[in-house]
Write a protein that holds these residues in place. Structure first.
Motif, PDB file in Angstrom:
ATOM      1  N   THR A  38       0.829  -1.211   0.000  1.00  0.00           N
ATOM      2  CA  THR A  38       0.000   0.000   0.000  1.00  0.00           C
ATOM      3  C   THR A  38       0.859   1.254   0.000  1.00  0.00           C
ATOM      4  O   THR A  38       0.493   2.268  -0.596  1.00  0.00           O
ATOM      5  N   LYS A  39       2.008   1.186   0.640  1.00  0.00           N
ATOM      6  CA  LYS A  39       2.915   2.338   0.690  1.00  0.00           C
ATOM      7  C   LYS A  39       3.834   2.267  -0.523  1.00  0.00           C
ATOM      8  O   LYS A  39       4.928   1.711  -0.463  1.00  0.00           O
ATOM      9  N   THR A  40       3.387   2.857  -1.624  1.00  0.00           N
ATOM     10  CA  THR A  40       4.070   2.666  -2.904  1.00  0.00           C
ATOM     11  C   THR A  40       5.200   3.667  -3.147  1.00  0.00           C
ATOM     12  O   THR A  40       6.042   3.437  -4.006  1.00  0.00           O
ATOM     13  N   ALA A  41       5.226   4.774  -2.437  1.00  0.00           N
ATOM     14  CA  ALA A  41       6.218   5.818  -2.722  1.00  0.00           C
ATOM     15  C   ALA A  41       7.626   5.301  -2.434  1.00  0.00           C
ATOM     16  O   ALA A  41       7.865   4.558  -1.481  1.00  0.00           O
ATOM     17  N   GLU A  42       8.580   5.722  -3.250  1.00  0.00           N
ATOM     18  CA  GLU A  42       9.965   5.312  -3.064  1.00  0.00           C
ATOM     19  C   GLU A  42      10.502   5.785  -1.715  1.00  0.00           C
ATOM     20  O   GLU A  42      11.346   5.143  -1.107  1.00  0.00           O
ATOM     21  N   ASP A  43      10.007   6.941  -1.259  1.00  0.00           N
ATOM     22  CA  ASP A  43      10.513   7.497  -0.011  1.00  0.00           C
ATOM     23  C   ASP A  43       9.603   7.162   1.168  1.00  0.00           C
ATOM     24  O   ASP A  43       9.567   7.868   2.170  1.00  0.00           O
ATOM     25  N   ALA A  44       8.836   6.077   1.056  1.00  0.00           N
ATOM     26  CA  ALA A  44       7.940   5.662   2.137  1.00  0.00           C
ATOM     27  C   ALA A  44       8.743   5.468   3.421  1.00  0.00           C
ATOM     28  O   ALA A  44       9.871   4.969   3.408  1.00  0.00           O
TER      29      ALA A  44
END
Length: 310
Positions: A137-143
């Motif tokens: 669900t946390k797809t951002a590279e900077d998650a």
């Protein structure tokens, strides 16, 4: 005319080349895939069965190139540590996918997978369904990985081990994703499901967890990577209607004639044994079955009779 873009697979699970010819289905991936599909994620399981390890690796790498998954999931036991590390390194050479690793060895010793130059991005500790869903669900590279319970990772050369994930309610688990693997491989007669007894047999689970602490068993070390959740016992049972549905699929869709219950300990309570036996008898299913338990869990002769009659 514009072509439709190829949709990347959310996560591709790859079975270790060391386990490619096992008689046991990769149940750890089947349950994960079934749970994730239920929540709308696209999932693949690559489970080659070649005799040569390099052929299995090649098939996995071809699938990753074709499906371009965002994440690749691997599972490691102590016995196939070297094979899983080597496979992860090969994957890193051809894919930008983040590599997750879980199961017994990473749950007990996550530091073995996190070191300078490690091919692994995230270690999933203990039960994986809720944790992998949150990672996807946390797809951002900077998650911010620090807020995800149940994982370990490397940050600025330091191993970070987050707080434990709470155990899940097994009613939320869903059905194993049998349609994601070649079930015909597991329908061949084998003597490795039940010792020395040739069967067309499948392994199933009716629950997770064990109250005992045997020195030879990794079960509690794995589940202790999770915390107990309010109202949910550490030894948990799947709802019986869900178990019967699972068995009906194995019998009617895939034509197995035997199943083996491989719970950490089946029948800790005699009521659990009698409830299962009656539910199975009432289901009308015809597969023969067996289970693992402890001798001291069965003290009542009536339970033995019920086991035999079911």
């Amino acid at each position: 005319m514009a072509q439709n873009p190829v949709k990347n697979t959310d996560i591709l699970f790859a079975v270790s080349p060391a386990n490619a010819r096992s008689a046991y289905m990769p149940f750890y991936f089947l349950y994960l895939a079934g749970y994730l599909e239920k929540h709308g994620f696209s999932v693949s399981i690559i489970n080659p069965h070649h005799k040569k390890a390099e052929d299995n690796i090649d098939e996995i790498l071809r699938a990753i190139k074709a499906e371009r998954p965002r994440f690749v999931g691997l599972a490691a036991f102590v016995t196939d540590f070297d094979a899983v590390v080597a496979l992860a390194s090969e994957i890193k050479n051809i894919s930008s996918a983040k590599i997750l690793v879980g199961n017994a060895h990473p749950s007990i010793a996550p530091e073995d997978f996190l070191y300078a130059g490690s091919p692994f991005d995230i270690v999933v500790r203990g039960e994986g369904e809720l944790t992998v869903r949150e990672i996807l669900t946390k797809t951002a590279e900077d998650a911010d990985l620090s807020v995800i319970p149940g994982i370990a990772y490397l940050e600025n050369g330091e191993i970070r081990i987050n707080r434990n994930r709470e155990l899940m309610d097994l009613a939320e688990c869903g059905m194993p994703a049998y349609h994601k693997i070649d079930m015909s491989w597991y329908r061949r007669p084998t003597k490795f499901i039940i010792r020395r007894l040739a069967t067309v047999g499948a392994v199933i689970y009716t629950g997770r967890g064990c109250p005992f602490n045997c020195s030879f068993c990794a079960s509690n070390s794995v589940w202790q990577a999770n915390d107990a959740a309010p109202g949910i016992p550490r030894v948990r049972k799947r709802p019986l209607p869900q178990v019967v549905e699972d068995l009906r699929t194995l019998q009617d869709t895939y034509h197995f004639d035997f199943f083996y219950i491989l719970d950490d300990t089946f029948g800790i309570k005699e009521d659990d044994i009698s409830d299962f036996c009656r539910a199975y008898r009432d289901s009308g299913l015809k597969m023969l079955w067996a289970a693992e338990t402890r001798v001291n869990c069965i003290r009542n002769g009536e339970i033995v009779d019920l086991l035999k009659s079911s």
